[in-house]
Design an enzyme around this catalytic site. Structure first.
Site, mmCIF file in Angstrom:
data_model
loop_
_atom_site.group_PDB
_atom_site.id
_atom_site.type_symbol
_atom_site.label_atom_id
_atom_site.label_comp_id
_atom_site.label_asym_id
_atom_site.label_seq_id
_atom_site.Cartn_x
_atom_site.Cartn_y
_atom_site.Cartn_z
ATOM 1 N N HIS A 71 0.815 -1.217 0.000
ATOM 2 C CA HIS A 71 0.000 0.000 0.000
ATOM 3 C C HIS A 71 0.847 1.264 0.000
ATOM 4 O O HIS A 71 0.358 2.347 -0.309
ATOM 5 C CB HIS A 71 -1.013 -0.008 1.156
ATOM 6 C CG HIS A 71 -0.482 0.383 2.487
ATOM 7 N ND1 HIS A 71 -0.202 -0.525 3.481
ATOM 8 C CD2 HIS A 71 -0.195 1.602 3.019
ATOM 9 C CE1 HIS A 71 0.228 0.113 4.554
ATOM 10 N NE2 HIS A 71 0.248 1.408 4.292
ATOM 11 N N ASP A 116 -0.363 -7.579 1.666
ATOM 12 C CA ASP A 116 0.140 -6.199 1.671
ATOM 13 C C ASP A 116 1.664 -6.197 1.835
ATOM 14 O O ASP A 116 2.203 -5.833 2.887
ATOM 15 C CB ASP A 116 -0.532 -5.405 2.795
ATOM 16 C CG ASP A 116 -0.187 -3.922 2.747
ATOM 17 O OD1 ASP A 116 0.318 -3.460 1.706
ATOM 18 O OD2 ASP A 116 -0.433 -3.229 3.759
ATOM 19 N N SER A 210 4.065 2.604 8.214
ATOM 20 C CA SER A 210 3.671 1.596 7.239
ATOM 21 C C SER A 210 4.865 1.039 6.497
ATOM 22 O O SER A 210 5.785 1.765 6.135
ATOM 23 C CB SER A 210 2.720 2.200 6.212
ATOM 24 O OG SER A 210 1.436 2.284 6.722
#
EC number: 3.4.21.4
Length: 256
Positions: A71, A116, A210
């Protein structure tokens, strides 16, 4: 209503996604309840940067391969990306390497956040030292409750615009996939078999973290992915499960 926080870090609260119908999640990602640290304690940690600004974290897999979250690499070109390695500070020090190419997992789904994970190939190889080291990929998942640590330069409170200049870390405990999907927590069926969770009271990853590393037993067990808010008591942080996705990382690193 709870916001689904996809731990991206590049921005404060851009919309992006996972389940409850009608609820669009935010791109987010930070270390909440953590402490300042130095790169020598987390020498596999890198800052993935878009146009020179910190966007996501990542982990050194080899001298020219970085593991991060899929992502983090949506709607972006390799030419706009660089990696800073070997520095406690995302904005200075260490070495900067341009990104030559990247590949997101072919099964990545922005709605469910399955798979992911992504692999980056650098345009030049990193020189290993006390501040730049590769980390091995987990071959199996640690036990539920096992000690782990997550690191990054993400914001330190949910929805914040600012990120710390110095690397932060927090100690957490592994929450197994089955436990995370159970009635003990609030996610239910949103937890899939490519995910693992981790939690500690008042501590979590959030905006800016992230793609960064979740480490237990000296190996990479997770990649910071998503969650409902940051450090919410009934919603552990959710990570891409490295043991499950290991074969994809290895084959992609060898072919990208």
């Amino acid at each position: 209503m709870l916001k689904i926080v996809i731990l991206l870090s590049a921005v404060v609260c851009a919309l992006g996604g996972t389940v409850p119908e009608g609820l669009l999640p935010q791109l987010d990602g930070r270390i909440v309840g953590g402490s300042a640290t130095t790169i020598s304690s987390f020498p596999w940690q890198i800052s993935l940067q878009r146009s020179g600004s910190h966007s996501c974290g990542g982990s050194v897999y080899s001298a020219n391969i970085i593991v991060t979250a899929a992502h983090c690499l949506q709607s972006v070109s390799a030419s706009s990306l660089q990696v800073r390695a070997g520095s406690t500070y995302w904005s200075s020090g260490g070495v900067v390497a341009k990104v030559a190419a990247f590949r997101n997992h072919e099964g990545y789904n922005a709605n469910t956040m399955v798979n992911d994970i992504a692999v980056i190939r650098l345009s030049s190889s990193l020189s290993f030292s006390s501040s730049i080291k590769a980390i091995a990929l987990a071959t199996y998942n640690p036990a539920n409750g096992a000690a782990a640590a997550v690191s990054g330069w993400g914001t330190q409170s949910s929805g914040s615009n600012s990120i710390p200049s110095q690397l932060q870390y927090v100690n957490v405990n592994i929450v197994s996939q089955s436990k995370c999907a159970s009635s003990a927590y609030g996610y239910g069926s949103e937890i899939r078999n490519t995910m693992i969770c981790a939690a500690a009271s008042g501590k979590d990853a959030c905006q800016g973290d992230s793609g960064g590393p979740l480490v237990s037993g000296g190996v990479l067990v997770g990649v910071v992915s998503w969650g409902y808010g940051c450090a919410y008591s009934n919603y552990p942080g959710v990570y891409a499960d490295v043991a499950v996705l290991r074969s994809w990382v290895i084959s992609t690193a060898n072919s990208i």
